[in-house]
Write a protein that holds these residues in place. Sequence first.
Motif, PDB file in Angstrom:
ATOM      1  N   ASP A  41       0.806  -1.223   0.000  1.00 54.28           N
ATOM      2  CA  ASP A  41       0.000   0.000   0.000  1.00 54.28           C
ATOM      3  C   ASP A  41       0.836   1.269   0.000  1.00 54.28           C
ATOM      4  OD1 ASP A  41      -2.311  -1.444  -0.070  1.00 54.28           O
ATOM      5  OD2 ASP A  41      -2.782  -1.222   2.064  1.00 54.28           O
ATOM      6  N   ASP A  42       2.039   1.182   0.544  1.00 50.97           N
ATOM      7  CA  ASP A  42       2.883   2.381   0.592  1.00 50.97           C
ATOM      8  C   ASP A  42       3.146   2.932  -0.805  1.00 50.97           C
ATOM      9  OD1 ASP A  42       3.032   2.319   3.321  1.00 50.97           O
ATOM     10  OD2 ASP A  42       5.008   1.364   3.409  1.00 50.97           O
ATOM     11  N   TYR A  43       3.298   2.033  -1.783  1.00 50.08           N
ATOM     12  CA  TYR A  43       3.569   2.503  -3.151  1.00 50.08           C
ATOM     13  C   TYR A  43       2.408   3.357  -3.651  1.00 50.08           C
ATOM     14  CZ  TYR A  43       4.144   2.778  -8.152  1.00 50.08           C
ATOM     15  OH  TYR A  43       4.251   3.269  -9.438  1.00 50.08           O
ATOM     16  N   TYR A  44       1.183   2.909  -3.445  1.00 46.55           N
ATOM     17  CA  TYR A  44       0.019   3.624  -3.977  1.00 46.55           C
ATOM     18  C   TYR A  44      -0.230   4.911  -3.201  1.00 46.55           C
ATOM     19  CZ  TYR A  44      -0.381  -0.767  -6.361  1.00 46.55           C
ATOM     20  OH  TYR A  44      -0.087  -1.869  -7.131  1.00 46.55           O
ATOM     21  N   LYS A  45       0.117   4.914  -1.929  1.00 44.47           N
ATOM     22  CA  LYS A  45       0.029   6.148  -1.143  1.00 44.47           C
ATOM     23  C   LYS A  45       1.028   7.167  -1.668  1.00 44.47           C
ATOM     24  CE  LYS A  45       0.360   7.798   3.661  1.00 44.47           C
ATOM     25  NZ  LYS A  45       1.503   8.714   3.495  1.00 44.47           N
ATOM     26  N   GLU A  46       2.244   6.723  -1.929  1.00 42.00           N
ATOM     27  CA  GLU A  46       3.266   7.617  -2.464  1.00 42.00           C
ATOM     28  C   GLU A  46       2.918   8.072  -3.877  1.00 42.00           C
ATOM     29  OE1 GLU A  46       6.870   5.426  -2.116  1.00 42.00           O
ATOM     30  OE2 GLU A  46       6.875   5.459   0.088  1.00 42.00           O
ATOM     31  N   LEU A  47       2.309   7.185  -4.665  1.00 44.50           N
ATOM     32  CA  LEU A  47       1.894   7.553  -6.018  1.00 44.50           C
ATOM     33  C   LEU A  47       0.871   8.681  -5.962  1.00 44.50           C
ATOM     34  CD1 LEU A  47       2.028   6.546  -9.113  1.00 44.50           C
ATOM     35  CD2 LEU A  47      -0.189   5.499  -8.592  1.00 44.50           C
ATOM     36  N   GLN A  48      -0.111   8.535  -5.092  1.00 43.04           N
ATOM     37  CA  GLN A  48      -1.132   9.569  -4.959  1.00 43.04           C
ATOM     38  C   GLN A  48      -0.516  10.884  -4.482  1.00 43.04           C
ATOM     39  OE1 GLN A  48      -4.113   9.168  -1.798  1.00 43.04           O
ATOM     40  NE2 GLN A  48      -5.703   9.705  -3.281  1.00 43.04           N
ATOM     41  N   GLU A  49       0.410  10.793  -3.546  1.00 44.74           N
ATOM     42  CA  GLU A  49       1.078  12.003  -3.055  1.00 44.74           C
ATOM     43  C   GLU A  49       1.897  12.658  -4.166  1.00 44.74           C
ATOM     44  OE1 GLU A  49       3.322  10.517   0.223  1.00 44.74           O
ATOM     45  OE2 GLU A  49       1.626  10.583   1.635  1.00 44.74           O
ATOM     46  N   HIS A  50       2.563  11.839  -4.979  1.00 45.27           N
ATOM     47  CA  HIS A  50       3.381  12.355  -6.071  1.00 45.27           C
ATOM     48  C   HIS A  50       2.523  13.109  -7.075  1.00 45.27           C
ATOM     49  CE1 HIS A  50       6.186  11.457  -9.714  1.00 45.27           C
ATOM     50  NE2 HIS A  50       6.418  12.651  -9.211  1.00 45.27           N
ATOM     51  N   TYR A  51       1.390  12.506  -7.454  1.00 47.54           N
ATOM     52  CA  TYR A  51       0.532  13.171  -8.435  1.00 47.54           C
ATOM     53  C   TYR A  51      -0.178  14.382  -7.841  1.00 47.54           C
ATOM     54  CZ  TYR A  51       1.342  10.207 -12.411  1.00 47.54           C
ATOM     55  OH  TYR A  51       1.936   9.599 -13.473  1.00 47.54           O
ATOM     56  N   THR A  52      -0.507  14.314  -6.560  1.00 50.78           N
ATOM     57  CA  THR A  52      -1.083  15.488  -5.902  1.00 50.78           C
ATOM     58  C   THR A  52      -0.076  16.633  -5.917  1.00 50.78           C
ATOM     59  OG1 THR A  52      -2.462  14.111  -4.469  1.00 50.78           O
ATOM     60  CG2 THR A  52      -2.065  16.374  -3.751  1.00 50.78           C
ATOM     61  N   HIS A  53       1.187  16.313  -5.685  1.00 51.30           N
ATOM     62  CA  HIS A  53       2.261  17.305  -5.730  1.00 51.30           C
ATOM     63  C   HIS A  53       2.372  17.920  -7.122  1.00 51.30           C
ATOM     64  CE1 HIS A  53       6.274  19.078  -5.281  1.00 51.30           C
ATOM     65  NE2 HIS A  53       6.658  18.378  -6.342  1.00 51.30           N
ATOM     66  N   MET A  54       2.346  17.086  -8.156  1.00 50.70           N
ATOM     67  CA  MET A  54       2.446  17.609  -9.527  1.00 50.70           C
ATOM     68  C   MET A  54       1.228  18.458  -9.880  1.00 50.70           C
ATOM     69  SD  MET A  54       4.208  14.492 -11.713  1.00 50.70           S
ATOM     70  CE  MET A  54       3.180  13.178 -11.048  1.00 50.70           C
ATOM     71  N   LYS A  55       0.060  18.025  -9.420  1.00 53.26           N
ATOM     72  CA  LYS A  55      -1.153  18.809  -9.674  1.00 53.26           C
ATOM     73  C   LYS A  55      -1.072  20.173  -8.998  1.00 53.26           C
ATOM     74  CE  LYS A  55      -5.166  17.950  -7.597  1.00 53.26           C
ATOM     75  NZ  LYS A  55      -5.794  19.222  -7.153  1.00 53.26           N
ATOM     76  N   GLU A  56      -0.573  20.187  -7.771  1.00 53.66           N
ATOM     77  CA  GLU A  56      -0.459  21.462  -7.057  1.00 53.66           C
ATOM     78  C   GLU A  56       0.491  22.417  -7.766  1.00 53.66           C
ATOM     79  OE1 GLU A  56       0.657  20.167  -3.173  1.00 53.66           O
ATOM     80  OE2 GLU A  56      -1.417  19.770  -2.539  1.00 53.66           O
ATOM     81  N   ILE A  57       1.593  21.868  -8.298  1.00 52.34           N
ATOM     82  CA  ILE A  57       2.540  22.716  -9.032  1.00 52.34           C
ATOM     83  C   ILE A  57       1.879  23.291 -10.277  1.00 52.34           C
ATOM     84  CG2 ILE A  57       4.643  22.732 -10.443  1.00 52.34           C
ATOM     85  CD1 ILE A  57       5.876  20.777  -8.512  1.00 52.34           C
ATOM     86  N   PHE A  58       1.312  22.401 -11.105  1.00 48.15           N
ATOM     87  CA  PHE A  58       0.862  22.849 -12.424  1.00 48.15           C
ATOM     88  C   PHE A  58      -0.511  23.518 -12.385  1.00 48.15           C
ATOM     89  CE2 PHE A  58      -0.793  22.259 -16.793  1.00 48.15           C
ATOM     90  CZ  PHE A  58       0.181  23.003 -17.444  1.00 48.15           C
ATOM     91  N   VAL A  59      -1.494  22.837 -11.790  1.00 45.32           N
ATOM     92  CA  VAL A  59      -2.829  23.428 -11.734  1.00 45.32           C
ATOM     93  C   VAL A  59      -2.812  24.674 -10.858  1.00 45.32           C
ATOM     94  CG1 VAL A  59      -5.239  23.019 -11.098  1.00 45.32           C
ATOM     95  CG2 VAL A  59      -3.903  21.194 -12.181  1.00 45.32           C
ATOM     96  N   GLY A  60      -2.091  24.582  -9.727  1.00 40.91           N
ATOM     97  CA  GLY A  60      -1.958  25.766  -8.882  1.00 40.91           C
ATOM     98  C   GLY A  60      -1.258  26.904  -9.603  1.00 40.91           C
ATOM     99  N   GLY A  61      -0.234  26.551 -10.403  1.00 38.59           N
ATOM    100  CA  GLY A  61       0.479  27.567 -11.167  1.00 38.59           C
ATOM    101  C   GLY A  61      -0.395  28.224 -12.211  1.00 38.59           C
ATOM    102  N   LEU A  62      -1.249  27.444 -12.863  1.00 39.92           N
ATOM    103  CA  LEU A  62      -2.166  28.008 -13.858  1.00 39.92           C
ATOM    104  C   LEU A  62      -3.156  28.968 -13.193  1.00 39.92           C
ATOM    105  CD1 LEU A  62      -2.972  24.854 -16.031  1.00 39.92           C
ATOM    106  CD2 LEU A  62      -1.601  26.829 -16.724  1.00 39.92           C
TER     107      LEU A  62
END
Length: 394
Positions: free
Chosen positions: A281-302
């Motif tokens: 489960d740790d992998y999928y938790k980290e995956l979700q955190e990773h994509y949330t991080h990328m979303k915050e950078i890009f969508v937040g930046g837009l």
Amino acid sequence: MRELSSRTSKFTESVIRQMTRIANECDAINLSQGFPDFDPPKAILDRLAEVAYTGPHQYQVCAGAKAFRDAVAKKFEHFSGMKIEPESEIVVTCGSTEAMMASLTSVINPGDKVVIFSPFYENYGADTILSGAEPIYVPLVPPDFCFDKEALENAFKQGAKAMILCNPSNPCGKVFTREELEFIAELAIQYDAYVVTDEVYEHIVYAPHKHIYLNTLPGMRERTIVCNSLSKTYSITGWRLGYVIACPRIIDRVKKVHDFLTVGASAPLQIAAVTGLEFDDDYYKELQEHYTHMKEIFVGGLRKLGYRLTEPQGSYFVMVDVNEFGVKDDYKFCEWMIKNVGVAAVPGSSFFREKVDNLVRFHFAKKDETLKEALKRLSTLREKALAAKNVDWK
């Protein structure tokens, strides 16, 4: 010379691939075609290196390597709570693209009707036509991309034999609620229809939203055909490993279609990918955190740049409204943006059955530095677009 196929006469080159080709020619940042610029998990790559020397390198059984099917069944039960029989309810395919095609051709006869939400991933319309069916499009209405229940039922009333459901949705990032899925299930049961689901973004979902597996709802195990892929979850889009989950009656037919389409998916890649399917489960938790991080950078930046958009609930896509630039032809606008701003997106019109020219789709499955450079370039978009004269997209 005799005419070529009338069924495929209206097919064009994939718009997504067109934007990628133009981006490559112009050395632009490609946020059109949804693949990452970061590596797969090291454990999978290490296992691939071992398999390169130990094999297998010959055909596996048509349904797919037993170890792969066993791992898919175990993973699916873990996340859905539903036990799947790997010998009779799973077929391994060459990506979710083949999974969808094999599934549709297994249940559809020429002249049947298939319900598709609009906007939709461009393959769905083509797959329906290749199956000899007639698509019935039901709008998901921006900006929230909800559907009208009466409109959806009217589509089923026209005699639809199947529905294609992408959840989480490409291109709009919608995650369907339990209430929405229960309504779809009620219609499928009432009108005796199948639902073919595309669930490749099942693990890329942003809080507080949750992914719900349609086949776990009452009465839907026998009617749901799950199409999935390892591409997005493990960043291996080029491996082309997918699978279909359905009841034995359907899988028996899908397996036969799959045999004649491709014989089988890559044998060594299936074995290497088992390592990923067995992650904890740790992998999928980290995956979700990773994509949330990328979303915050890009969508937040837009958002900071003042662009209007719909916040994605899942997937790694975001739809941005470019109406402020007076866009009348979004394809030509995207082409202009690649050449003049250096960032590639997909024109929204390629996803909609309705006339929509004011939306473009970006994806954000990229390294931090790639996203930040893209935002830097997009910070010049408004000035350049508003100043553009004699352009053919206005």
